[in-house]
Design a protein around this motif. Structure first.
Motif, short mmCIF file in Angstrom:
data_model
loop_
_atom_site.label_atom_id
_atom_site.label_comp_id
_atom_site.label_asym_id
_atom_site.label_seq_id
_atom_site.Cartn_x
_atom_site.Cartn_y
_atom_site.Cartn_z
N SER A 134 5.37 15.88 -3.14
CA SER A 134 6.67 15.49 -2.61
C SER A 134 7.02 14.09 -3.13
O SER A 134 6.18 13.41 -3.72
CB SER A 134 6.64 15.49 -1.08
N THR A 294 13.18 12.36 -4.85
CA THR A 294 12.89 13.05 -3.59
C THR A 294 12.40 14.48 -3.76
O THR A 294 11.78 15.03 -2.86
CB THR A 294 14.15 13.08 -2.70
N THR A 296 10.39 17.81 -4.48
CA THR A 296 8.99 18.22 -4.56
C THR A 296 8.74 18.87 -5.92
O THR A 296 9.47 19.78 -6.33
CB THR A 296 8.64 19.22 -3.44
#
Length: 317
Positions: A134, A294, A296
């Motif tokens: 992540s 941001t 993943t």
């Protein structure tokens, strides 16, 4: 040349040489005649490669041997100048061992010398694991690991500053903000376009990987995408519709670079678990300026990779 992030990122210090063990090399590159084999690190019958660990001039070395593709422009010489030895004949079928003329029987050879323990591990056959990272994982696990390791990219700066490989540069845009150099990857012998493989290395030095990209870098990425395709069409007569243009994550080394390969060539690392098409990257950043901050991301790591250990310690694997 899936590769590991940890071992691979040191990326050979560019003390990599292609050599031939023959008289053409007198006074040139290091000869392999004195190479003493210790072990076979890995091999691939499909890719026709073998990775060997040993000693060269009393130094640890890794030698990579790779059979080169058969080229259409050599077929006449191959058929007229080769010797055949019958292996089997059954009805209309027969198989032979073909001994090609020496100039058609070359083996592409890469030498890493002196090779460190990390280089040896890099080429050793190992199990791989798919990591889920992540944006938070990157900040708390991956980035600190990268910073502690201090992987050298001096060989990249040598290229950008024309201190090394200047004669290999296919195209350059010198602009400090959107510029880059385009040159053949060492995996390509440049004898045919079927396995074309070039790398675009950006001039900007503060972009490590996909994770650092934001919307402010879109002009840089668009310039690489457009100018790179134009240069390949001009120099190799290969249109954009036959190119695969992508970035790796994790990358081989932490200085932003883009891969250009021929669409039909299954280059190492072009699988979905590691490759991100440049066109998709640009569109993602146009939709969300901080998409890769941001998002993943997934990537493979080998069993002995230090970064894999950090993800295990954090309970993320």
């Amino acid at each position: 040349m899936a590769k590991a992030a940890g071992e691979e990122t040191e990326e050979l210090d560019h003390r990599v040489k292609r050599v031939k063990c023959d008289s053409e090399n007198n006074g040139g590159e290091t000869l392999l005649c004195g190479f003493q084999t210790s072990s076979v690190l890995s091999d691939s019958a499909r890719e026709k490669t073998i990775f060997i660990h040993g000693k060269l001039d009393d130094q640890d070395a890794v030698v990579i041997l790779e059979k080169t593709p058969i080229r259409e422009d050599t077929l006449t010489d191959l058929f007229t100048g080769s010797r055949l030895k019958l292996e089997m004949r059954n009805d209309i079928y027969s198989t032979y061992w073909l001994q090609a003329p020496p100039h058609l029987n070359e083996i592409k050879t890469t030498v890493v010398c002196p090779a460190t323990e990390k280089h040896v591990k890099k080429y050793q056959r190992q199990e791989s694991f798919l990591v889920e990272e992540s944006g938070t994982d990157y900040e708390s696990i991956t980035l600190p690991y990268i910073q502690r390791q201090s992987f050298s990219v001096q060989w990249v700066y040598n290229i950008l500053e024309k201190k090394a490989e200047a004669e290999r540069i296919t195209y350059e845009d010198p602009d400090p903000e959107v510029g880059f150099v385009l040159l053949p990857d060492f995996k390509w012998d440049q004898k045919q376009v079927n396995d074309l493989y070039l790398i675009a290395i950006v001039h900007k030095r503060n972009i490590r990987s996909l994770r650092d990209l934001t919307s402010e870098h879109i002009p840089l990425l668009q310039n690489i995408f457009q100018r790179g395709k134009e240069a390949i069409l001009k120099n190799f007569n290969l249109p954009a519709s036959k190119l695969r243009v992508y970035l790796h994550y994790q990358p081989s080394y932490y200085h932003l670079h883009v891969h250009f390969t021929k669409l039909g060539y299954e280059a190492p690392g072009c699988g979905v678990e590691r490759a991100h098409l440049l066109a998709d990257v640009i569109q993602n950043l146009q939709s969300d300026p901080k998409y890769y901050k941001t998002r993943t991301l997934y990537f493979p790591l080998r069993a002995d990779d230090g970064l894999l250990g950090k993800f295990k310690e954090a309970g993320r694997l």
